[in-house]
Design a protein around this motif. Structure first.
Motif, PDB file in Angstrom:
ATOM      1  N   GLU A  96       0.796  -1.224   0.000  1.00  0.00           N
ATOM      2  CA  GLU A  96       0.000   0.000   0.000  1.00  0.00           C
ATOM      3  C   GLU A  96       0.829   1.275   0.000  1.00  0.00           C
ATOM      4  OE1 GLU A  96      -2.859  -0.136   3.098  1.00  0.00           O
ATOM      5  OE2 GLU A  96      -3.816  -1.967   2.366  1.00  0.00           O
ATOM      6  N   LYS A 102       1.732   6.620  -1.554  1.00  0.00           N
ATOM      7  CA  LYS A 102       0.849   5.517  -1.909  1.00  0.00           C
ATOM      8  C   LYS A 102       1.477   4.717  -3.050  1.00  0.00           C
ATOM      9  CE  LYS A 102      -3.470   7.885  -0.648  1.00  0.00           C
ATOM     10  NZ  LYS A 102      -3.859   6.964   0.441  1.00  0.00           N
ATOM     11  N   SER A 107      -3.594  -5.921  -7.026  1.00  0.00           N
ATOM     12  CA  SER A 107      -3.720  -6.519  -5.695  1.00  0.00           C
ATOM     13  C   SER A 107      -2.822  -7.742  -5.548  1.00  0.00           C
ATOM     14  CB  SER A 107      -5.180  -6.872  -5.416  1.00  0.00           C
ATOM     15  OG  SER A 107      -5.808  -7.430  -6.550  1.00  0.00           O
ATOM     16  N   ARG A 200     -10.463  -3.112 -12.258  1.00  0.00           N
ATOM     17  CA  ARG A 200     -11.491  -3.223 -11.217  1.00  0.00           C
ATOM     18  C   ARG A 200     -11.093  -2.329 -10.051  1.00  0.00           C
ATOM     19  NH1 ARG A 200     -12.613  -7.258  -6.845  1.00  0.00           N
ATOM     20  NH2 ARG A 200     -14.871  -7.399  -6.542  1.00  0.00           N
ATOM     21  N   SER A 201     -12.015  -1.495  -9.617  1.00  0.00           N
ATOM     22  CA  SER A 201     -11.729  -0.546  -8.546  1.00  0.00           C
ATOM     23  C   SER A 201     -11.862  -1.215  -7.189  1.00  0.00           C
ATOM     24  CB  SER A 201     -12.693   0.631  -8.629  1.00  0.00           C
ATOM     25  OG  SER A 201     -13.987   0.242  -8.191  1.00  0.00           O
ATOM     26  N   SER A 202     -11.452  -0.505  -6.156  1.00  0.00           N
ATOM     27  CA  SER A 202     -11.569  -1.031  -4.797  1.00  0.00           C
ATOM     28  C   SER A 202     -13.026  -1.194  -4.378  1.00  0.00           C
ATOM     29  CB  SER A 202     -10.843  -0.100  -3.816  1.00  0.00           C
ATOM     30  OG  SER A 202     -11.392   1.206  -3.864  1.00  0.00           O
ATOM     31  N   LYS A 203     -13.937  -0.519  -5.077  1.00  0.00           N
ATOM     32  CA  LYS A 203     -15.367  -0.654  -4.801  1.00  0.00           C
ATOM     33  C   LYS A 203     -16.033  -1.720  -5.670  1.00  0.00           C
ATOM     34  CE  LYS A 203     -15.920   4.152  -3.278  1.00  0.00           C
ATOM     35  NZ  LYS A 203     -16.604   5.453  -3.537  1.00  0.00           N
ATOM     36  N   ASN A 243     -10.270 -11.458  -7.331  1.00  0.00           N
ATOM     37  CA  ASN A 243     -10.374 -10.371  -6.351  1.00  0.00           C
ATOM     38  C   ASN A 243      -9.474  -9.216  -6.766  1.00  0.00           C
ATOM     39  OD1 ASN A 243     -11.417  -9.098  -4.071  1.00  0.00           O
ATOM     40  ND2 ASN A 243      -9.776  -9.854  -2.741  1.00  0.00           N
ATOM     41  N   VAL A 245      -7.993  -5.781  -7.706  1.00  0.00           N
ATOM     42  CA  VAL A 245      -8.089  -4.335  -7.530  1.00  0.00           C
ATOM     43  C   VAL A 245      -6.914  -3.755  -8.306  1.00  0.00           C
ATOM     44  CG1 VAL A 245      -8.019  -2.377  -5.962  1.00  0.00           C
ATOM     45  CG2 VAL A 245      -9.183  -4.477  -5.269  1.00  0.00           C
ATOM     46  N   SER A 286      -6.689   4.358 -11.653  1.00  0.00           N
ATOM     47  CA  SER A 286      -5.922   3.813 -10.532  1.00  0.00           C
ATOM     48  C   SER A 286      -5.502   4.920  -9.569  1.00  0.00           C
ATOM     49  CB  SER A 286      -4.687   3.067 -11.050  1.00  0.00           C
ATOM     50  OG  SER A 286      -5.054   1.941 -11.829  1.00  0.00           O
ATOM     51  N   ASP A 289      -8.667   6.097  -7.734  1.00  0.00           N
ATOM     52  CA  ASP A 289      -9.087   5.122  -6.727  1.00  0.00           C
ATOM     53  C   ASP A 289      -8.179   5.185  -5.501  1.00  0.00           C
ATOM     54  OD1 ASP A 289     -11.025   3.135  -6.090  1.00  0.00           O
ATOM     55  OD2 ASP A 289      -9.527   1.575  -6.406  1.00  0.00           O
ATOM     56  N   ALA A 290      -6.874   5.353  -5.738  1.00  0.00           N
ATOM     57  CA  ALA A 290      -5.924   5.455  -4.620  1.00  0.00           C
ATOM     58  C   ALA A 290      -6.203   6.687  -3.763  1.00  0.00           C
ATOM     59  CB  ALA A 290      -4.493   5.496  -5.155  1.00  0.00           C
TER      60      ALA A 290
END
Length: 316
Positions: A96, A102, A107, A200-203, A243, A245, A286, A289-290
């Motif tokens: 992270e 950041k 992921s 794919r976003s964190s949401k 999964n 992100v 990206s 999203d960060a």
């Protein structure tokens, strides 16, 4: 957003790093753009306003030097591009942040699976995705059907990938390091090869774009944006199962009208700039999203749009 950012791209000397630099130079999110590479014998120095040479990732001082650079230049976001560095961060659970910056990568599960082609095949098998039959080279006693593809489990791009037509060729290429190779069923490209941007976003928001491409010297030299409902459904299902992100690149060929996934590249790909020009702005998403921002959306109907790989010369 209150301020533009200081962004650092590491491993910026290759084609992907140069493409990211060209995108970021035009982004309102960027205040100061920095690039680091292990060599200055590349064109990144002409793209990045603040370019410097850094240590290799296998140098014991690499991480501390990177942290010092981040602190000294008030870096807000680090985007690593080189696979050895991405592997290092993945294996050392650096996911992270580095210092106060950041870190933007795919992921952790995606990195682990995508960086090992046998793990990729096993994941696809277990989850029920179509893929070319894949076997560890060290388990091979004889091959009944040729040609086959021999590839390094840990290689990147088109390096260490061979089309094998005889057992003699198989033994020749595996003579020094058979432990690192997998044997994969050969799927012809007569029905096309597809390279797919998948984000794919964190949401959990999923976006994708499909290029039907032609390789020129190991690179995507030409491509066309295509619509393919089966491929879209397949890779969006893949994003959920992984999964995911972040951004990855998925490569497929068709066999009996079934798309077979033969590669998952867990990073921004060499087609990132083409995608960006067609409104698929996965690098920008990206960053957004960060930062916890809503994703922008400049996508349009670009089916049928084409890209052509060009070259640019620099002198000093």
């Amino acid at each position: 957003m209150n301020k533009a950012l200081n962004i650092l791209v590491t491993g910026c000397g290759g084609d992907i790093g140069q493409s990211l630099g060209k995108i970021l130079l035009k982004s309102p999110y960027v205040k100061n753009l920095y690039g680091i590479d292990i060599s200055d014998k590349n064109a990144a120095q002409f793209i990045y306003p603040n370019f410097s040479v850094g240590l290799r990732v296998d140098d014991a001082a690499h991480l501390n030097e990177l942290k010092t650079f981040i602190k000294d230049h008030n870096i807000d976001i680090v985007i690593p591009i080189a696979e050895p560095e991405l592997r290092y961060f993945s294996e050392n659970n650096i996911q992270e942040k580095i210092g106060n910056a950041k870190l933007i990568t795919a992921s952790s599960q995606v990195l682990e699976i995508g960086f090992d082609k046998y793990k990729t095949a096993e994941f696809l098998r277990i989850e029920g995705f179509p893929f070319p039959k894949t076997t560890l080279a060290k388990a091979i006693e004889t091959i009944e059907v040729f040609p086959i593809i021999l590839k390094s489990k840990t290689g990147s791009g088109s390096k260490d990938i061979y089309k094998i037509n005889t057992m003699d060729e198989f033994f020749f290429y595996t003579r020094t390091n058979i432990e690192d190779y997998v044997v994969q069923e050969y799927v012809t490209d007569k029905h096309g090869e597809f390279t797919c941007g998948l984000y794919r976003s964190s949401k959990g928001e999923i976006r994708s774009q499909i290029f039907k491409r032609e390789l020129h010297g190991g690179y995507s030299g030409y491509g066309e944006v295509v619509e393919h409902e089966i491929i879209t459904a397949l890779i969006e299902k893949l994003a959920v199962k992984l999964n995911l992100v972040g951004s990855v690149n998925v490569q497929l060929r068709l066999k009996d009208n079934t798309p077979k996934i033969f590669e998952i590249n867990p990073r921004f790909s060499s087609t990132v700039l083409y995608r960006h020009l067609f409104g698929f702005e996965d690098l920008i998403w990206s960053i957004e999203d960060a930062l916890g921002l809503e994703l922008s959306d400049n996508r349009q109907n670009v089916i049928g749009k084409k890209f052509y790989k060009g070259y640019e010369e620099y002198t000093k």
